[in-house]
Design an enzyme around this catalytic site. Structure first.
Site, PDB file in Angstrom:
ATOM      1  CD  GLN A  67     100.983  11.592  -7.348  1.00 21.42           C
ATOM      2  OE1 GLN A  67     100.611  12.562  -6.705  1.00 21.42           O
ATOM      3  NE2 GLN A  67     100.996  10.360  -6.844  1.00 21.42           N
ATOM      4  CG  ASP A  92      99.463   8.622  -3.658  1.00 21.57           C
ATOM      5  OD1 ASP A  92      99.860   9.475  -4.471  1.00 21.57           O
ATOM      6  OD2 ASP A  92      98.257   8.418  -3.421  1.00 21.57           O
ATOM      7  CB  SER A 139      97.236  10.411  -7.585  1.00 23.52           C
ATOM      8  OG  SER A 139      97.694  10.748  -6.294  1.00 23.52           O
TER       9      SER A 139
END
Length: 288
Positions: A278, A204, A228
């Site tokens: 993502q 991430d 996110s």
């Protein structure tokens, strides 16, 4: 406590019941829980319910529903969806204050042989030829917002070495790509499940920021809000998360206050070990 030991402690969840686990967050001053922490802890929780040691995670697909509160523990509930002949499937829900903040489906696969191919690793500078952690701090700390500066001043569990630092100091709009070497900031136990959870945690970092490269912006700017929304990881081949891995990222699209980003993670010998995708919120804060 060394930062990498703190990460291992965070990933070592407390079991509350048969399919129920509790994780904590580091008290590092962030207003929200780091998304990668929830990904890594949720994968750990799912692994705790997979009895067959030969089965390893090959993909996970997650949604971030609410920002996590670092002041209170996160409870992870695992649904044992399926234990098949070759695949095991789990669904994990992370809960805080009585509400789901994150949900993830993860699949595990028994070893099999089959067709093999992969894309080539980009040709970039090696980590030894890039600024060290201390050099990176010296250059970035003066431009960081206070909360980020406090975090970067501490020892961090994941060492990052960006291939190109110029985008943090230049507002030029360029092709939305970036390359970062990363590894755990210390030796990890010889446990591949744990190495997968550490990679999931690190996946991430910086990914959503790639969408800003096309606009000459960076996540360090205080008038931007980044979060996110979903996260997917495909785990292809064995690796060690305490050895250098190259994160090659690009952003094919941004629209509607959302940016879409992809990443390929390679070991130093050029082996593609994981792929990531993502979509995240990218919003300019309203002027006060």
């Amino acid at each position: 406590m060394p930062a990498v030991d703190q990460l291992l402690s965070i990933l070592d969840l407390e079991q509350l019941e048969h399919n129920l686990f509790r994780g904590r967050s580091p008290q590092n001053g962030w207003q929200r829980v780091f998304g990668g922490q929830v990904v890594g802890q949720a994968l750990t929780a799912a692994y705790r319910t997979v009895e067959d040691e030969d089965r390893v995670a090959h993909s996970l697909h997650a949604y971030f529903l609410l920002g996590g509160d670092p002041k209170v523990p996160i409870v992870y509930h695992v649904d044992r969806i399926r234990d098949g002949g070759s695949f095991t499937t789990r669904r994990v829900t992370a809960i805080q204050h009585g509400r789901p903040i994150y949900t993830m489906a993860v699949s595990f696969h028994a070893p099999e042989t089959g067709f093999e191919h992969q894309v080539e690793m980009p040709k970039v500078a090696q980590p030894e030829d890039l600024p060290s952690e201390e050099e990176l701090k010296a250059r970035l700390l003066p431009i960081l917002p206070e909360v980020m500066r406090l975090y970067w001043e501490r020892d961090r569990p994941i060492e990052l070495r960006p291939v190109d630092l110029s985008r943090f100091f230049c507002k030029e709009k360029v092709e939305p790509k970036q390359y970062i070497w990363f590894r755990a900031n210390g030796a990890l136990p010889d446990n591949f499940r744990l190495h997968q959870c550490v990679l999931a945690y690190a996946s991430d970092f910086s990914l959503l920021d790639t969408a800003l490269v096309a606009h000459g912006r960076s996540l360090f700017e205080p008038d931007l809000m980044l979060a996110s929304l979903d996260h997917a990881v495909w785990l292809h081949r064995p690796f060690k998360a305490d050895e250098w891995l190259l994160y090659a990222m690009d952003s094919p699209s941004a629209q509607g206050a959302r940016g879409f980003c992809r990443g390929s993670i390679f070991s130093r010998d050029g082996t593609l070990v994981a792929s990531v995708a993502q979509e995240g919120l990218i919003r300019e804060k309203a002027a006060k």
